[in-house]
Design a protein around this motif. Structure first.
Motif, PDB file in Angstrom:
ATOM      1  N   TRP A  55       0.866  -1.323   0.030  1.00  0.00           N
ATOM      2  CA  TRP A  55      -0.105  -0.065  -0.020  1.00  0.00           C
ATOM      3  C   TRP A  55       0.989   1.165  -0.199  1.00  0.00           C
ATOM      4  CZ3 TRP A  55      -0.530   4.190   3.160  1.00  0.00           C
ATOM      5  CH2 TRP A  55      -1.899   4.829   2.990  1.00  0.00           C
ATOM      6  N   ARG A  56       1.826   1.336   0.997  1.00  0.00           N
ATOM      7  CA  ARG A  56       2.943   2.392   0.870  1.00  0.00           C
ATOM      8  C   ARG A  56       3.501   2.818  -0.458  1.00  0.00           C
ATOM      9  NH1 ARG A  56       2.339   6.725   3.690  1.00  0.00           N
ATOM     10  NH2 ARG A  56       2.584   7.666   1.684  1.00  0.00           N
ATOM     11  N   MET A  57       4.185   1.528  -1.055  1.00  0.00           N
ATOM     12  CA  MET A  57       4.428   1.726  -2.276  1.00  0.00           C
ATOM     13  C   MET A  57       3.733   2.414  -3.500  1.00  0.00           C
ATOM     14  SD  MET A  57       6.515  -2.157  -2.429  1.00  0.00           S
ATOM     15  CE  MET A  57       7.061  -1.949  -4.247  1.00  0.00           C
ATOM     16  N   LEU A  58       2.605   1.746  -3.239  1.00  0.00           N
ATOM     17  CA  LEU A  58       1.437   2.154  -4.238  1.00  0.00           C
ATOM     18  C   LEU A  58       1.093   3.636  -4.215  1.00  0.00           C
ATOM     19  CD1 LEU A  58      -0.162   0.896  -6.661  1.00  0.00           C
ATOM     20  CD2 LEU A  58      -1.853   0.764  -5.138  1.00  0.00           C
ATOM     21  N   TRP A 105      -9.053  -8.161  10.435  1.00  0.00           N
ATOM     22  CA  TRP A 105      -8.711  -8.237   9.084  1.00  0.00           C
ATOM     23  C   TRP A 105      -9.721  -7.446   8.384  1.00  0.00           C
ATOM     24  CZ3 TRP A 105      -5.510  -7.906   5.167  1.00  0.00           C
ATOM     25  CH2 TRP A 105      -6.118  -8.561   3.660  1.00  0.00           C
ATOM     26  N   GLY A 106     -11.021  -7.808   8.767  1.00  0.00           N
ATOM     27  CA  GLY A 106     -12.088  -7.152   7.992  1.00  0.00           C
ATOM     28  C   GLY A 106     -11.926  -5.493   7.782  1.00  0.00           C
ATOM     29  N   ARG A 107     -11.512  -4.970   9.158  1.00  0.00           N
ATOM     30  CA  ARG A 107     -11.230  -3.513   9.379  1.00  0.00           C
ATOM     31  C   ARG A 107     -10.077  -3.020   8.463  1.00  0.00           C
ATOM     32  NH1 ARG A 107     -13.439  -4.569  14.722  1.00  0.00           N
ATOM     33  NH2 ARG A 107     -11.432  -5.339  15.276  1.00  0.00           N
ATOM     34  N   TYR A 108      -9.107  -4.066   8.519  1.00  0.00           N
ATOM     35  CA  TYR A 108      -7.980  -3.597   7.852  1.00  0.00           C
ATOM     36  C   TYR A 108      -8.030  -3.439   6.536  1.00  0.00           C
ATOM     37  CZ  TYR A 108      -2.837  -3.883   6.921  1.00  0.00           C
ATOM     38  OH  TYR A 108      -1.374  -3.889   6.398  1.00  0.00           O
ATOM     39  N   ARG A 109      -8.606  -4.736   5.863  1.00  0.00           N
ATOM     40  CA  ARG A 109      -8.772  -4.689   4.580  1.00  0.00           C
ATOM     41  C   ARG A 109      -9.394  -3.649   3.713  1.00  0.00           C
ATOM     42  NH1 ARG A 109     -11.515  -6.833   0.179  1.00  0.00           N
ATOM     43  NH2 ARG A 109     -10.558  -8.766  -0.832  1.00  0.00           N
ATOM     44  N   SER A 110     -10.535  -3.212   4.348  1.00  0.00           N
ATOM     45  CA  SER A 110     -11.164  -1.760   3.918  1.00  0.00           C
ATOM     46  C   SER A 110     -10.230  -0.656   3.754  1.00  0.00           C
ATOM     47  CB  SER A 110     -12.585  -1.552   4.569  1.00  0.00           C
ATOM     48  OG  SER A 110     -12.000  -1.177   6.128  1.00  0.00           O
ATOM     49  N   LEU A 111      -9.333  -0.377   4.438  1.00  0.00           N
ATOM     50  CA  LEU A 111      -8.383   0.589   4.566  1.00  0.00           C
ATOM     51  C   LEU A 111      -7.414   0.380   3.061  1.00  0.00           C
ATOM     52  CD1 LEU A 111      -7.527   1.099   8.118  1.00  0.00           C
ATOM     53  CD2 LEU A 111      -8.737   2.672   6.615  1.00  0.00           C
ATOM     54  N   LEU A 112      -7.048  -0.919   2.898  1.00  0.00           N
ATOM     55  CA  LEU A 112      -6.084  -1.152   2.019  1.00  0.00           C
ATOM     56  C   LEU A 112      -6.543  -0.993   0.383  1.00  0.00           C
ATOM     57  CD1 LEU A 112      -4.619  -4.591   3.529  1.00  0.00           C
ATOM     58  CD2 LEU A 112      -3.489  -2.293   3.358  1.00  0.00           C
ATOM     59  N   THR A 113      -7.887  -0.991   0.340  1.00  0.00           N
ATOM     60  CA  THR A 113      -8.309  -0.925  -0.911  1.00  0.00           C
ATOM     61  C   THR A 113      -8.725   0.494  -1.443  1.00  0.00           C
ATOM     62  OG1 THR A 113     -10.639  -0.999  -0.052  1.00  0.00           O
ATOM     63  CG2 THR A 113      -9.685  -3.141  -0.817  1.00  0.00           C
ATOM     64  N   ASP A 114      -8.069   1.469  -0.529  1.00  0.00           N
ATOM     65  CA  ASP A 114      -8.237   2.877  -0.961  1.00  0.00           C
ATOM     66  C   ASP A 114      -6.902   3.828  -0.626  1.00  0.00           C
ATOM     67  OD1 ASP A 114      -8.764   5.633  -1.094  1.00  0.00           O
ATOM     68  OD2 ASP A 114     -10.279   5.687   0.611  1.00  0.00           O
ATOM     69  N   ILE A 115      -6.064   3.991  -1.624  1.00  0.00           N
ATOM     70  CA  ILE A 115      -4.833   4.759  -1.653  1.00  0.00           C
ATOM     71  C   ILE A 115      -5.048   6.188  -1.105  1.00  0.00           C
ATOM     72  CG2 ILE A 115      -3.931   3.523  -3.586  1.00  0.00           C
ATOM     73  CD1 ILE A 115      -4.085   6.196  -5.109  1.00  0.00           C
ATOM     74  N   ARG A 116      -6.408   6.590  -0.816  1.00  0.00           N
ATOM     75  CA  ARG A 116      -6.449   7.726  -0.066  1.00  0.00           C
ATOM     76  C   ARG A 116      -6.563   7.494   1.415  1.00  0.00           C
ATOM     77  NH1 ARG A 116     -11.421   9.326  -3.732  1.00  0.00           N
ATOM     78  NH2 ARG A 116     -11.731   7.352  -3.152  1.00  0.00           N
ATOM     79  N   ASP A 118      -6.131   6.844   5.391  1.00  0.00           N
ATOM     80  CA  ASP A 118      -5.253   7.616   6.387  1.00  0.00           C
ATOM     81  C   ASP A 118      -4.122   6.506   6.684  1.00  0.00           C
ATOM     82  OD1 ASP A 118      -3.915   8.491   8.733  1.00  0.00           O
ATOM     83  OD2 ASP A 118      -5.751   9.322   9.576  1.00  0.00           O
ATOM     84  N   ALA A 119      -3.019   7.199   6.464  1.00  0.00           N
ATOM     85  CA  ALA A 119      -1.592   6.194   6.447  1.00  0.00           C
ATOM     86  C   ALA A 119      -1.617   5.679   7.845  1.00  0.00           C
ATOM     87  CB  ALA A 119      -0.302   7.222   6.066  1.00  0.00           C
ATOM     88  N   LYS A 120      -1.875   6.587   8.969  1.00  0.00           N
ATOM     89  CA  LYS A 120      -1.801   6.246  10.241  1.00  0.00           C
ATOM     90  C   LYS A 120      -2.776   4.945  10.638  1.00  0.00           C
ATOM     91  CE  LYS A 120       0.339  10.352  12.157  1.00  0.00           C
ATOM     92  NZ  LYS A 120       0.399  11.351  13.177  1.00  0.00           N
ATOM     93  N   LEU A 121      -4.107   5.152   9.887  1.00  0.00           N
ATOM     94  CA  LEU A 121      -4.831   4.089  10.218  1.00  0.00           C
ATOM     95  C   LEU A 121      -4.621   2.762   9.406  1.00  0.00           C
ATOM     96  CD1 LEU A 121      -8.269   5.947   9.735  1.00  0.00           C
ATOM     97  CD2 LEU A 121      -7.187   5.116  11.865  1.00  0.00           C
ATOM     98  N   VAL A 122      -3.821   2.819   8.462  1.00  0.00           N
ATOM     99  CA  VAL A 122      -3.218   1.636   7.848  1.00  0.00           C
ATOM    100  C   VAL A 122      -2.251   0.964   8.627  1.00  0.00           C
ATOM    101  CG1 VAL A 122      -2.155   0.897   5.812  1.00  0.00           C
ATOM    102  CG2 VAL A 122      -3.897   2.403   5.279  1.00  0.00           C
TER     103      VAL A 122
END
Length: 263
Positions: A55-58, A105-116, A118-122
């Motif tokens: 995600w960070r690379m992207l 994982w359910g909560r984390y996965r939803s963040l990973l699908t959006d490059i916008r 919040d990086a601290k939440l990721v």
């Protein structure tokens, strides 16, 4: 030295992944062993960190095509293994740990699908998912109660640390949680080095395992060099080097885990 291409995307590798991807649910139900479950649960730890790295690379435009493949493939494999592990939930501790991992994982996965996102939440999601995956891995190891089970767990943790170091490097470089990221990187490097020494002296090692660990040693040398580029003039090139070397050492460690699983 081997330069095999590393898990581009799980969907593009239907026959056999170089990461020894978990079998389908039907196959798992037919005979997933405790050692195999330790391996897969341990791989979930690694994927929690690899997802954050991808995600960070992207977001930062570091090897964007490779970054997308890393992120998409890691999400897909994580989903698959969660389902496969349901085939072996032999006690309350493991069932509870598996349920917790699914929730995080359910909560984390939803963040990973959006490059916008919040990086601290990721970052936080990667840590919470890692913690849950570690609890599940330890629960399987305790149920196994064998020396081979411990080696599968220890070697599997090395896979996670390879990705944790890369994640910490990239987030620190981006100015996200820089001090925690610095501490995480330093700690993970020390842990990896110590565990590698322990693995190399394990009395259960076969000739093949010793050979694979020698390859890990070589990759560790290159990876440390990449991680030392903390004041590089070309930061994107430095990030690309870290990303690439972290993939190579992960591949070699995964081969070691597979060999310990066979013990």
């Amino acid at each position: 030295m081997k330069r095999r291409e590393f898990l581009v995307a799980a969907a593009l590798l239907p026959a056999a992944s170089v990461l020894n991807a978990a079998p389908s649910s039907a196959a798992a139900a037919g005979g997933l062993s405790l050692q195999g479950a330790i391996n897969r649960a341990g791989r979930q730890r690694m994927l929690s960190q690899r997802c954050a790295k991808g995600w960070r690379m992207l977001v930062d435009g570091v090897l964007p095509e490779k970054a997308k493949s890393i992120l998409d493939g890691s999400i897909r494999l994580f989903d698959q293994q969660l389902v496969d592990l349901r085939a072996l939930l032999p006690n309350d501790e493991i069932r509870s740990a598996h349920q917790l991992l699914e929730s995080e994982w359910g909560r984390y996965r939803s963040l990973l699908t959006d490059i916008r996102a919040d990086a601290k939440l990721v970052w936080g999601g990667s840590e919470a998912t890692l913690s849950a995956a570690h609890k599940l891995t330890l629960a399987y190891e305790r149920t196994s109660g064998t020396p081979a089970g411990r080696l599968v767990n220890l070697a599997g943790r090395q896979r996670m640390l390879s990705q944790r170091m890369a994640k910490a490097y990239l987030f620190r470089q981006a100015g996200v949680n820089p001090e925690p990221a610095r501490e995480m990187l330093d700690t993970a490097m020390k842990e990896f080095s110590k565990a590698l020494d322990e693995l190399k002296t394990a009395p259960q090692n076969t000739a093949q395992i010793k050979s694979e660990l020698a390859l890990v040693d070589q990759q560790w040398f290159f990876f440390q060099n990449s991680l030392s580029q903390r004041a590089a003039d070309d930061m994107k090139r430095a990030a690309a080097s870290v990303a690439t070397t972290s993939e190579r050492i992960l591949e070699e460690m995964d081969s070691v885990v597979a060999l310990y699983e066979k013990l």
